[in-house]
Design a protein around this motif. Sequence first.
Motif, PDB file in Angstrom:
ATOM      1  N   ARG A   5       6.496 -58.451 -35.785  1.00  0.00           N
ATOM      2  CA  ARG A   5       5.471 -58.806 -36.318  1.00  0.00           C
ATOM      3  C   ARG A   5       4.442 -59.403 -35.756  1.00  0.00           C
ATOM      4  NH1 ARG A   5       9.348 -59.656 -40.419  1.00  0.00           N
ATOM      5  NH2 ARG A   5       9.345 -61.824 -40.441  1.00  0.00           N
ATOM      6  N   GLU A   6       4.988 -60.008 -34.309  1.00  0.00           N
ATOM      7  CA  GLU A   6       3.942 -60.764 -33.548  1.00  0.00           C
ATOM      8  C   GLU A   6       3.236 -59.884 -32.586  1.00  0.00           C
ATOM      9  OE1 GLU A   6       5.659 -63.998 -31.858  1.00  0.00           O
ATOM     10  OE2 GLU A   6       6.235 -64.998 -33.741  1.00  0.00           O
ATOM     11  N   GLY A   7       3.857 -58.568 -32.506  1.00  0.00           N
ATOM     12  CA  GLY A   7       3.121 -57.817 -31.474  1.00  0.00           C
ATOM     13  C   GLY A   7       4.432 -56.906 -30.802  1.00  0.00           C
ATOM     14  N   ASP A   8       3.472 -55.625 -30.169  1.00  0.00           N
ATOM     15  CA  ASP A   8       4.573 -54.775 -29.467  1.00  0.00           C
ATOM     16  C   ASP A   8       5.457 -55.570 -28.396  1.00  0.00           C
ATOM     17  OD1 ASP A   8       3.238 -53.093 -31.058  1.00  0.00           O
ATOM     18  OD2 ASP A   8       2.451 -51.723 -29.692  1.00  0.00           O
ATOM     19  N   ILE A   9       6.569 -54.877 -27.996  1.00  0.00           N
ATOM     20  CA  ILE A   9       7.460 -55.200 -26.928  1.00  0.00           C
ATOM     21  C   ILE A   9       7.940 -53.982 -26.075  1.00  0.00           C
ATOM     22  CG2 ILE A   9       9.438 -56.454 -26.372  1.00  0.00           C
ATOM     23  CD1 ILE A   9       9.231 -58.239 -28.885  1.00  0.00           C
ATOM     24  N   LEU A  10       7.699 -53.957 -24.932  1.00  0.00           N
ATOM     25  CA  LEU A  10       7.925 -52.968 -23.896  1.00  0.00           C
ATOM     26  C   LEU A  10       9.243 -53.392 -23.312  1.00  0.00           C
ATOM     27  CD1 LEU A  10       6.960 -49.996 -22.961  1.00  0.00           C
ATOM     28  CD2 LEU A  10       6.274 -51.110 -20.983  1.00  0.00           C
ATOM     29  N   THR A  41     -10.137 -47.708 -15.881  1.00  0.00           N
ATOM     30  CA  THR A  41     -10.664 -48.699 -16.352  1.00  0.00           C
ATOM     31  C   THR A  41     -10.077 -48.430 -17.658  1.00  0.00           C
ATOM     32  OG1 THR A  41     -12.870 -47.980 -16.707  1.00  0.00           O
ATOM     33  CG2 THR A  41     -12.263 -49.462 -14.942  1.00  0.00           C
ATOM     34  N   ASP A  42      -9.471 -49.604 -18.368  1.00  0.00           N
ATOM     35  CA  ASP A  42      -9.055 -49.091 -19.929  1.00  0.00           C
ATOM     36  C   ASP A  42      -8.081 -48.115 -20.006  1.00  0.00           C
ATOM     37  OD1 ASP A  42      -8.618 -49.813 -22.550  1.00  0.00           O
ATOM     38  OD2 ASP A  42     -10.318 -48.768 -23.206  1.00  0.00           O
ATOM     39  N   PRO A  43      -7.146 -47.783 -19.171  1.00  0.00           N
ATOM     40  CA  PRO A  43      -6.413 -46.674 -19.054  1.00  0.00           C
ATOM     41  C   PRO A  43      -5.516 -46.204 -20.251  1.00  0.00           C
ATOM     42  CG  PRO A  43      -5.416 -48.223 -17.666  1.00  0.00           C
ATOM     43  CD  PRO A  43      -6.561 -48.869 -18.270  1.00  0.00           C
ATOM     44  N   GLU A  44      -5.396 -45.019 -20.565  1.00  0.00           N
ATOM     45  CA  GLU A  44      -4.207 -44.753 -21.527  1.00  0.00           C
ATOM     46  C   GLU A  44      -2.933 -44.463 -20.824  1.00  0.00           C
ATOM     47  OE1 GLU A  44      -4.532 -41.393 -23.928  1.00  0.00           O
ATOM     48  OE2 GLU A  44      -6.768 -41.676 -24.308  1.00  0.00           O
ATOM     49  N   TYR A  45      -1.915 -45.241 -21.570  1.00  0.00           N
ATOM     50  CA  TYR A  45      -0.454 -45.119 -21.021  1.00  0.00           C
ATOM     51  C   TYR A  45       0.287 -44.248 -22.194  1.00  0.00           C
ATOM     52  CZ  TYR A  45      -1.258 -48.053 -17.150  1.00  0.00           C
ATOM     53  OH  TYR A  45      -1.849 -48.526 -15.942  1.00  0.00           O
ATOM     54  N   TRP A  46       0.921 -43.358 -21.555  1.00  0.00           N
ATOM     55  CA  TRP A  46       2.088 -42.870 -22.660  1.00  0.00           C
ATOM     56  C   TRP A  46       3.554 -42.884 -22.009  1.00  0.00           C
ATOM     57  CZ3 TRP A  46       0.195 -40.239 -27.502  1.00  0.00           C
ATOM     58  CH2 TRP A  46      -1.114 -40.295 -27.467  1.00  0.00           C
ATOM     59  N   GLU A 105      17.100 -45.995 -15.200  1.00  0.00           N
ATOM     60  CA  GLU A 105      15.667 -46.632 -15.447  1.00  0.00           C
ATOM     61  C   GLU A 105      15.096 -45.941 -16.290  1.00  0.00           C
ATOM     62  OE1 GLU A 105      11.506 -46.748 -14.860  1.00  0.00           O
ATOM     63  OE2 GLU A 105      12.865 -45.056 -14.554  1.00  0.00           O
ATOM     64  N   ASP A 106      14.592 -46.542 -17.567  1.00  0.00           N
ATOM     65  CA  ASP A 106      14.080 -46.246 -18.613  1.00  0.00           C
ATOM     66  C   ASP A 106      13.325 -47.387 -19.458  1.00  0.00           C
ATOM     67  OD1 ASP A 106      14.734 -43.447 -19.358  1.00  0.00           O
ATOM     68  OD2 ASP A 106      16.626 -44.213 -19.288  1.00  0.00           O
ATOM     69  N   PHE A 107      12.250 -46.807 -20.132  1.00  0.00           N
ATOM     70  CA  PHE A 107      11.305 -47.745 -20.802  1.00  0.00           C
ATOM     71  C   PHE A 107      11.447 -47.478 -22.466  1.00  0.00           C
ATOM     72  CE2 PHE A 107       8.655 -47.831 -16.884  1.00  0.00           C
ATOM     73  CZ  PHE A 107       8.617 -49.134 -16.852  1.00  0.00           C
ATOM     74  N   GLY A 108      11.279 -48.260 -23.192  1.00  0.00           N
ATOM     75  CA  GLY A 108      11.337 -48.431 -24.896  1.00  0.00           C
ATOM     76  C   GLY A 108      10.518 -49.345 -25.141  1.00  0.00           C
ATOM     77  N   LEU A 109       9.629 -48.785 -26.121  1.00  0.00           N
ATOM     78  CA  LEU A 109       8.625 -49.528 -26.992  1.00  0.00           C
ATOM     79  C   LEU A 109       9.070 -49.805 -28.256  1.00  0.00           C
ATOM     80  CD1 LEU A 109       5.673 -50.527 -26.882  1.00  0.00           C
ATOM     81  CD2 LEU A 109       4.931 -48.402 -28.185  1.00  0.00           C
ATOM     82  N   PHE A 110       9.082 -51.224 -28.568  1.00  0.00           N
ATOM     83  CA  PHE A 110       9.232 -51.759 -30.167  1.00  0.00           C
ATOM     84  C   PHE A 110       8.036 -52.037 -30.702  1.00  0.00           C
ATOM     85  CE2 PHE A 110      13.090 -52.627 -27.593  1.00  0.00           C
ATOM     86  CZ  PHE A 110      14.160 -52.149 -28.729  1.00  0.00           C
ATOM     87  N   THR A 111       7.757 -51.617 -31.835  1.00  0.00           N
ATOM     88  CA  THR A 111       6.463 -51.706 -32.520  1.00  0.00           C
ATOM     89  C   THR A 111       6.683 -51.742 -33.896  1.00  0.00           C
ATOM     90  OG1 THR A 111       4.046 -51.121 -32.758  1.00  0.00           O
ATOM     91  CG2 THR A 111       5.953 -49.327 -32.498  1.00  0.00           C
ATOM     92  N   ALA A 112       5.676 -52.762 -34.587  1.00  0.00           N
ATOM     93  CA  ALA A 112       5.864 -52.565 -36.106  1.00  0.00           C
ATOM     94  C   ALA A 112       4.370 -52.292 -36.497  1.00  0.00           C
ATOM     95  CB  ALA A 112       6.037 -54.143 -36.532  1.00  0.00           C
ATOM     96  N   ASP A 113       3.632 -51.575 -35.584  1.00  0.00           N
ATOM     97  CA  ASP A 113       2.461 -51.112 -35.608  1.00  0.00           C
ATOM     98  C   ASP A 113       2.356 -49.879 -36.748  1.00  0.00           C
ATOM     99  OD1 ASP A 113       0.107 -48.616 -35.206  1.00  0.00           O
ATOM    100  OD2 ASP A 113      -0.439 -50.467 -34.087  1.00  0.00           O
ATOM    101  N   GLY A 138      -0.391 -52.441 -26.156  1.00  0.00           N
ATOM    102  CA  GLY A 138      -0.547 -53.697 -25.809  1.00  0.00           C
ATOM    103  C   GLY A 138      -0.734 -53.846 -24.286  1.00  0.00           C
ATOM    104  N   ASP A 139      -1.395 -55.232 -24.011  1.00  0.00           N
ATOM    105  CA  ASP A 139      -1.797 -55.507 -22.635  1.00  0.00           C
ATOM    106  C   ASP A 139      -0.651 -55.766 -22.144  1.00  0.00           C
ATOM    107  OD1 ASP A 139      -4.707 -55.088 -23.320  1.00  0.00           O
ATOM    108  OD2 ASP A 139      -4.949 -57.170 -23.762  1.00  0.00           O
ATOM    109  N   ALA A 140       0.250 -56.527 -22.335  1.00  0.00           N
ATOM    110  CA  ALA A 140       1.547 -56.817 -21.703  1.00  0.00           C
ATOM    111  C   ALA A 140       2.140 -55.681 -21.288  1.00  0.00           C
ATOM    112  CB  ALA A 140       2.083 -57.921 -22.190  1.00  0.00           C
ATOM    113  N   SER A 141       2.205 -54.783 -22.273  1.00  0.00           N
ATOM    114  CA  SER A 141       3.129 -53.524 -21.844  1.00  0.00           C
ATOM    115  C   SER A 141       2.251 -52.831 -20.933  1.00  0.00           C
ATOM    116  CB  SER A 141       3.332 -52.817 -23.174  1.00  0.00           C
ATOM    117  OG  SER A 141       3.832 -53.790 -24.122  1.00  0.00           O
ATOM    118  N   LYS A 142       1.242 -52.600 -20.871  1.00  0.00           N
ATOM    119  CA  LYS A 142       0.360 -51.838 -20.124  1.00  0.00           C
ATOM    120  C   LYS A 142       0.339 -52.359 -18.738  1.00  0.00           C
ATOM    121  CE  LYS A 142      -3.701 -50.365 -21.740  1.00  0.00           C
ATOM    122  NZ  LYS A 142      -5.036 -50.341 -22.344  1.00  0.00           N
TER     123      LYS A 142
END
Length: 677
Positions: free
Chosen positions: A337-342, A599-604, A470-478, A627-631
């Motif tokens: 609830r405080e923000g996304d976590i990668l 600048t201000d890139p999109e990440y997927w 090696e993998d990424f995972g995004l947690f979000t309540a968005d 999220g800035d930290a995730s990017k």
Amino acid sequence: MNASPDLPADRFLNRELSWLDFNARVLTLAEDPRLPLLERVKFLAIFASNLDEFYMVRVAGLKRRLTMGLTMHSPDGMTHREQLEQVAARGGSLVARQGRCLAEDVLPALAAEDIHIVTWSALGKADQERLRAYFRDQVFPVLTPLAVDPAHPFPYISGLSLNLAVLVQAPGDGPERFARVKVPNNVPRFVTVGPGRYLPVEELIGAHLDQLFDGMTVVEQVVFRVTRNADLDVDEDRDEDLLQALERELARRRFGPPVRLEIAAGVSDHVLELLIRELDMDAHDVLRVPGLLDLSGLWQVYNATDRPDLKDRPFVPATHPQFAEGETPKSVFAQLREGDILVHHPYHSFSTSVQRFIEQAAADPGVLAIKQTLYRTSGDSPIVDALVAAAQAGKQVVVLVEIKARFDEQANIGWARTLERAGCHVVYGLVGLKTHCKTALVVRQEGAVLRRYCHVGTGNYHPKTARLYEDFGLFTADPEVGADLTDLFNQLTGYSRQTGYRRLLVAPVRMRPGILERIEAQAALGSEGLIQFKTNSIVDEQIIDALYRASQAGVTIDLIIRGICALRPGVPGLSETIRVRSLLGRFLEHSRVYRFGRTDPEYWIGSADLMHRNLDRRVEALVRVTGDASKQALELALDLSMADDVSTFELDGKGMWSRRAAEGPNPQEELLRRMNA
């Protein structure tokens, strides 16, 4: 493939040969004396397993299309026959190189460390006597020699089994007779002679053939192995019960046509010709192997040898700082609830992130529903246990089990039935499509509000491979991602034809167009544009052509491709601004990351490689990371892989790979260092 008359006809590399180049890079790691010795043994085993699957699937597919008379050319212009000829030549040279690496380099290095793969003749009398007893008690009873003569037809040779072809002769100059002895698969590949000493089981059997052919003289014995077509053919439109249809096909898999014959290099022409004839194979299907066959068995030596000094230093995955439990531990839901976590596996722990997310959801009385896709998981999966517990607690649990996940079909059928018995709603996805996306959705009652918590990843819900891949995972309540996953699960479980999403790109409808639109937007920026992709493979011609045009417009393009790359980088006038690298190391690079813009890139991030099967024949999902930290974490991973001084492989415009900055740090080791700092 759409024609592109403005681009050269020879702009694509062959995907099959590119895959063999990937496996050659794996072999390069086995040859690298700077790596810990047992890690080199491991890479020899990985190389062998990879090659087995390549023949079972890719070569088998080429052979099937050739047999059917299909005349299509590959995008690089080769016919099926030409590809098979080149694969045979390249495969043969790689197997010879593998044999030299083992015999001339790895085995002597192991011997210097008092680790030996021994022959029967090299054993002392005491060891031989002890192993004779072992053979008599544990091996001899399960052996079945099968004669071949007018009364005994040539036996069926099961795929990937080790066999001995034996020529015997009766006393008094009688005719030579052929027999086959299968090496049983329920005894260890290597018999432990003593600490650090291993005897190949085929050596043990070969030394005791006189007990199988009493009264006969053994004229010749040679080890061989057959690889068979392992692709499945399930007509989902015809078959009403996909589960039963797949089980029928799995039973048939072991009877697929042979596609490769591996045989010890010293085989006589007579025995080789007999095997080729009886197996109905061609001479170019034969791989003469110097030394041991089936080096995938070296995993046993790696696992059984207790020499930490000869292996990578162990590491403990760190709990992501936002999931770390302080003096007053927060639930995963409170944290989100405080923000996304990668999270970045294996550097971040799977058990304290993904597993905890599902387990807390199963135990939380406020959670009403859990929806999840399962493509592959482990034999003792805590994820499945948590889903079962949630269903038994009365929660609505919906699990999409992809029972067509190659080589995991039988295991996934078992999971599906386990989940059904527990009361979970189990579905198998959409007709004609594999569901490959890695998604989980938790619906939780919070006062008068229903809140949705989500996970979208690049890897499977598999606790064991999460320590190796090696993998990424995004947690979000968005709320937007929650709405997207709700729509996606409605499409997977019902008849929804949803195509538009908010923060997701979903194949097979919108993913390719979404990627192409973003490539074209960068091309419009010219030299100010930036594209960075990290993926397992890039084969899709439309995306490759779009990247070529972006390069012609001046866009900087960095591609980090672990496996197959059909794109030619650095070609004047075509791809001068494109660099292609491949990163291999102690972890299998598995994540898919797509960056657009400086600048201000999109990440997927998500589950999809840039291949036809992913974009056209699978349900895949990419999620936009905001999220800035995730990017910043994604930017770090990409920048480390493209740094000038790191050890990677690099591709040139002629399709040749070379080791770059071999003495430099491996990006994986640098990430480990940073995580432990």
